[in-house]
Design a protein around this motif. Sequence first.
Motif, PDB file in Angstrom:
ATOM      1  N   CYS A 142       1.105  -0.958   0.155  1.00 12.25           N
ATOM      2  CA  CYS A 142       0.051  -0.099   0.080  1.00 12.25           C
ATOM      3  C   CYS A 142       1.016   1.269   0.157  1.00 12.25           C
ATOM      4  O   CYS A 142       0.159   2.127  -0.532  1.00 12.25           O
ATOM      5  CB  CYS A 142      -1.043  -0.536   0.889  1.00 12.25           C
ATOM      6  N   THR A 143       2.197   1.133   0.200  1.00 14.59           N
ATOM      7  CA  THR A 143       2.741   2.091   0.470  1.00 14.59           C
ATOM      8  C   THR A 143       3.160   2.448  -0.553  1.00 14.59           C
ATOM      9  O   THR A 143       2.908   4.329  -1.327  1.00 14.59           O
ATOM     10  CB  THR A 143       4.302   1.847   1.623  1.00 14.59           C
ATOM     11  N   ASN A 144       3.957   2.083  -1.606  1.00 15.93           N
ATOM     12  CA  ASN A 144       3.924   1.961  -2.668  1.00 15.93           C
ATOM     13  C   ASN A 144       3.195   2.725  -3.656  1.00 15.93           C
ATOM     14  O   ASN A 144       2.976   3.387  -5.086  1.00 15.93           O
ATOM     15  CB  ASN A 144       4.582   0.931  -3.688  1.00 15.93           C
ATOM     16  N   TRP A 145       1.889   2.130  -3.858  1.00 17.32           N
ATOM     17  CA  TRP A 145       0.903   1.985  -4.753  1.00 17.32           C
ATOM     18  C   TRP A 145       0.481   3.978  -4.055  1.00 17.32           C
ATOM     19  O   TRP A 145      -0.023   4.173  -4.910  1.00 17.32           O
ATOM     20  CB  TRP A 145      -1.083   1.496  -4.430  1.00 17.32           C
ATOM     21  N   LYS A 146       0.420   4.320  -3.054  1.00 17.67           N
ATOM     22  CA  LYS A 146       0.131   5.508  -2.121  1.00 17.67           C
ATOM     23  C   LYS A 146       0.889   6.195  -3.160  1.00 17.67           C
ATOM     24  O   LYS A 146       0.874   7.711  -3.314  1.00 17.67           O
ATOM     25  CB  LYS A 146       0.419   5.612  -1.572  1.00 17.67           C
ATOM     26  N   ILE A 160       9.640  11.164   0.136  1.00 19.86           N
ATOM     27  CA  ILE A 160       8.939  11.075   1.227  1.00 19.86           C
ATOM     28  C   ILE A 160       9.130  10.074   2.316  1.00 19.86           C
ATOM     29  O   ILE A 160       8.738   9.275   1.069  1.00 19.86           O
ATOM     30  CB  ILE A 160       7.051  11.506   1.538  1.00 19.86           C
ATOM     31  N   PRO A 161       9.452   9.752   3.134  1.00 21.07           N
ATOM     32  CA  PRO A 161       9.553   8.890   3.813  1.00 21.07           C
ATOM     33  C   PRO A 161       8.605   7.515   4.146  1.00 21.07           C
ATOM     34  O   PRO A 161       7.207   7.780   4.386  1.00 21.07           O
ATOM     35  CB  PRO A 161       9.760   9.101   5.330  1.00 21.07           C
ATOM     36  N   ILE A 165       3.945   8.219   4.365  1.00 21.61           N
ATOM     37  CA  ILE A 165       3.089   8.531   2.594  1.00 21.61           C
ATOM     38  C   ILE A 165       1.710   9.087   3.714  1.00 21.61           C
ATOM     39  O   ILE A 165       1.165   8.974   3.149  1.00 21.61           O
ATOM     40  CB  ILE A 165       3.757   7.364   2.336  1.00 21.61           C
ATOM     41  N   HIS A 166       1.128   7.823   4.961  1.00 18.26           N
ATOM     42  CA  HIS A 166       0.091   7.098   4.733  1.00 18.26           C
ATOM     43  C   HIS A 166      -1.387   8.739   5.274  1.00 18.26           C
ATOM     44  O   HIS A 166      -2.341   9.049   4.747  1.00 18.26           O
ATOM     45  CB  HIS A 166      -0.317   6.462   5.839  1.00 18.26           C
ATOM     46  N   ILE A 170      -3.521  11.761   2.729  1.00 17.09           N
ATOM     47  CA  ILE A 170      -5.065  12.183   3.471  1.00 17.09           C
ATOM     48  C   ILE A 170      -4.525  13.642   3.369  1.00 17.09           C
ATOM     49  O   ILE A 170      -6.148  14.125   3.221  1.00 17.09           O
ATOM     50  CB  ILE A 170      -5.552  11.750   4.857  1.00 17.09           C
ATOM     51  N   ASN A 171      -3.196  14.362   3.851  1.00 14.36           N
ATOM     52  CA  ASN A 171      -3.586  16.076   3.621  1.00 14.36           C
ATOM     53  C   ASN A 171      -4.023  16.439   1.774  1.00 14.36           C
ATOM     54  O   ASN A 171      -4.208  17.707   1.864  1.00 14.36           O
ATOM     55  CB  ASN A 171      -1.669  15.800   3.734  1.00 14.36           C
TER      56      ASN A 171
END
Length: 351
Positions: A142-146, A160-161, A165-166, A170-171
């Motif tokens: 999920c981190t890389n898809w984000k 971004i670490p 990223i999560h 949202i931001n």
Amino acid sequence: MVCLKNSYPSTLVFGACFIATFLILYIQNPDGYANKVRLVLSLKKHENTTAVPDLALRVIKTELNGQRQNLSFLTEDKSTYYEQIFTSRKRWLENACRKLYNNTQRQSIAQALTDGANSTKNGYLLDKTRQIGICTMAKVACTNWKRVFLAMNNVNASKIPGPSIHGTVINYGITLNKYSVSEAAALLSNFTNVIFVRHPFDRVLSAYRDKIEPKPDGHYWKGYGESLVKKYNTKNESVYTYPSFELFVRHIVDSDVSTFDVHWKRYVDHCQPCSIQYQFIGHQENLNEESNMILKILNIDHLHEFPKRDKFYKMAPTNELRDRYFSELKPELVQQLYNKYFEDFYLFGYI
């Protein structure tokens, strides 16, 4: 297990029955436990083979029919080959949903989002311009898809670490959580939807290794680890001093699925695959190639190549350690865990 023959293409029926039969035989047999674990957990052992029902079943069927193997399909154009793979998985999911839930049980997208609003809406990323979205699952890249979807929304996420990223998605407002249920349902009805999954047992182990095992001073260790030790120690005997993998699995088996943490929440509950129509179903077992192929098919590969595995993850991938961890479990506990995630196994062809 009953093999459901009438609604499936013959290859898919054969593959499901073939794998399911061996699963049941090995789970019920207390002898040769190490071999049982390898079979149950290694439905596809090698990273570059695709999950049932895909390439392996085409080879198996040819062999058992006594025909000379024709492997010419291995040399087909990769785009064409993967389009067939994605179509096969989509049809499998549609048929499996019909088998598990009749028309009165299946929810509309709006109903599904209402029931699982926080989980589904927070985990779903979208590119409104291109009308593409993905339901991201914790412990399934999920981190890389984000990172990819941030790039699609003109945000440079390469620096971004991973742990940050999560909050970033949202931001920047690229999740569904800023939309009402009716607005989100309308978007999903018209989007090209993507989901990535992995073998459910591997995902459970990955969650344990990442969240419980290594961090005696971490949030999850304090929230779950210490409570697991207390929960499974009796008043008269303190058998457990550490939140072992066995305790973690027992906790999952003993818990209601509605209470699952997002890191081991089931696909069926988080991504609503029988309500939302997914055009692309990818498998983490072949993550980079399938991810880049989806980007190519969607004509967005020029925007971002799928990132490689982040360095902050553990050196040894989960699939290389599954046998060691699952050998700690009694066969009955493996069966109970399988039952808990049965819908995930069945809907995504890991049976």
